[in-house]
Enzyme design. Structure first.
Site, mmCIF file in Angstrom:
data_model
loop_
_atom_site.group_PDB
_atom_site.id
_atom_site.type_symbol
_atom_site.label_atom_id
_atom_site.label_comp_id
_atom_site.label_asym_id
_atom_site.label_seq_id
_atom_site.Cartn_x
_atom_site.Cartn_y
_atom_site.Cartn_z
ATOM 1 N N SER A 1 -26.456 32.720 -59.854
ATOM 2 C CA SER A 1 -27.026 32.665 -58.864
ATOM 3 C C SER A 1 -26.933 34.195 -58.054
ATOM 4 C CB SER A 1 -26.435 31.816 -57.582
ATOM 5 O OG SER A 1 -26.916 31.929 -56.385
ATOM 6 N N HIS A 2 -27.611 34.331 -56.975
ATOM 7 C CA HIS A 2 -27.951 35.538 -56.164
ATOM 8 C C HIS A 2 -26.785 35.826 -55.115
ATOM 9 C CE1 HIS A 2 -31.647 36.289 -58.102
ATOM 10 N NE2 HIS A 2 -31.839 37.568 -57.317
#
Ligand SMILES: Nc1ncnc2c1ncn2[C@@H]1O[C@H](COP(=O)(O)OP(=O)(O)O)[C@@H](O)[C@H]1O
Ligand SMILES: [Mg+2]
Lengths: 126, 193
Positions: free
Chosen positions: A13-14
């Protein structure tokens, strides 16, 4: 039936909190699976980078990995990393939370990747 | 193209990115998450540090060094995209290719493949792909590059973060197209005789 630990799972994920949150959700139903995560960049910023993802892949005890991710740049970095690792990566373009949860619950139940993929198919969104 | 020219190119690009860091981030604020200027600034700084450390001997090694810096330091979608562009140029250089049109074609194909975008999707591919064709035709110049960048404005984004905005992405330049335009213009400067 014993959990499937031959096949591991990687979340990308970011943001670190997103993978931490999904892991928490998953661990409730899948305490025994091989799960590692890469949230944010190596420097702790929002984003993804290949080096950080590679770390999560190396840290995972399994050699065959099912990978789930949030947005497009994670996908591009995953494709880059596929050429850099000896492990086998299977990337799923499915709804992140639902896809990861489904795979985790089924791995815990001992299902094979092929069986799990049937459940993931309708969750494809990207 | 030779190693000295590539180093010169990266210096010019670093200066250009630093000068336009806020502008690039502003463009990305309009249709994205506002980090493109910072991402690219981090990237070009890493490229400079990487080249100084690696001290590459040939063209392939030079491109490889640049690629690895961009891949590990940019953070956004532009990292794997620009990283792939330079990796593909490194591969071509390894096959003894050094002429600019051939290298640009390899880079453009790599970017298109990595991101899965086509011309018209309002991404950096809108500059890379036609610019590679222009180079082949001997027509890669600043005016043509500017035209390609400008042409992204009326488009609706179909790839990348801006695509989540749908219609609202219309009327803004694509930030990655702008930074690609800068990359190609500094290439022309570095290789002009
Ligand atoms: N799938 C894609 N194919 C080609 N270019 C893309 C793609 N996704 C994003 N881009 C380019 O990347 C630029 C955004 O870069 P950046 O802001 O650094 O990354 P992020 O979008 O992850 O924040 C866009 O303006 C666009 O040109
Ligand atoms: Mg951005």
């Amino acid at each position: 039936m014993a959990a499937n630990t031959q096949t591991g799972m990687v979340l990308v994920s970011h943001v670190p909190e997103i993978v931490a949150g999904i892991s928490k959700l998953i661990r409730q139903v899948a305490p025994d699976i091989n799960l590692t995560t890469a949230g944010g960049t190596s420097d702790g910023d929002i984003g993804t980078d290949a080096t950080h993802i590679l770390q999560a892949i190396d840290d995972n005890h399994a050699d065959e990995l099912m990978v789930f991710y949030d947005l497009g740049s994670a996908k591009m970095n995953l494709d880059l990393v596929t050429d850099m690792t000896d492990k086998t990566l299977h990337r799923y373009d499915v709804a992140f939370v639902e896809g990861a949860y489904t795979a985790a619950a089924l791995l815990q139940a001992g299902d094979s990747r092929a069986e799990i993929e049937k459940q993931l198919a309708p969750l494809k969104i990207k | 193209m030779n190693v000295e020219q590539v180093k010169q190119w990266m210096q010019l690009y670093q200066t250009e990115i630093e000068k336009n860091k806020d502008y690039l981030s502003q463009l990305d604020t309009d249709i994205g998450d506002g980090d493109h200027g910072n991402n690219m600034a981090r990237g070009v700084d890493a490229v400079a540090a990487g080249l100084a450390k690696d001290n590459p001997a040939d063209l392939a090694q030079t491109f490889k060094s640049i690629a690895m810096s961009l891949i590990s330091k940019v953070g956004g979608a532009s990292g794997p995209l620009y990283g792939t562009a330079f990796l593909e140029m490194a591969k071509a250089a390894k096959d003894s290719e050094s002429d600019i049109p051939t290298l640009l074609q390899a880079a453009a194909d790599g970017v298109a493949k990595r991101g899965g975008a086509k011309v018209g999707d309002k991404t950096m591919v809108d500059v890379w792909t036609p610019a590679a064709q222009d180079a082949k035709a001997g027509q890669l110049n600043a005016a043509n590059i500017d035209k390609l960048v400008e042409a992204t404005k009326p488009l609706r984004a179909l790839k990348g973060r801006a695509s989540y905005l749908g219609e609202r992405s219309i009327g803004h330049l694509d930030p990655g197209a702008v930074s690609t335009g800068m990359l190609l213009k500094t290439l022309l400067q570095a290789t002009a005789k």
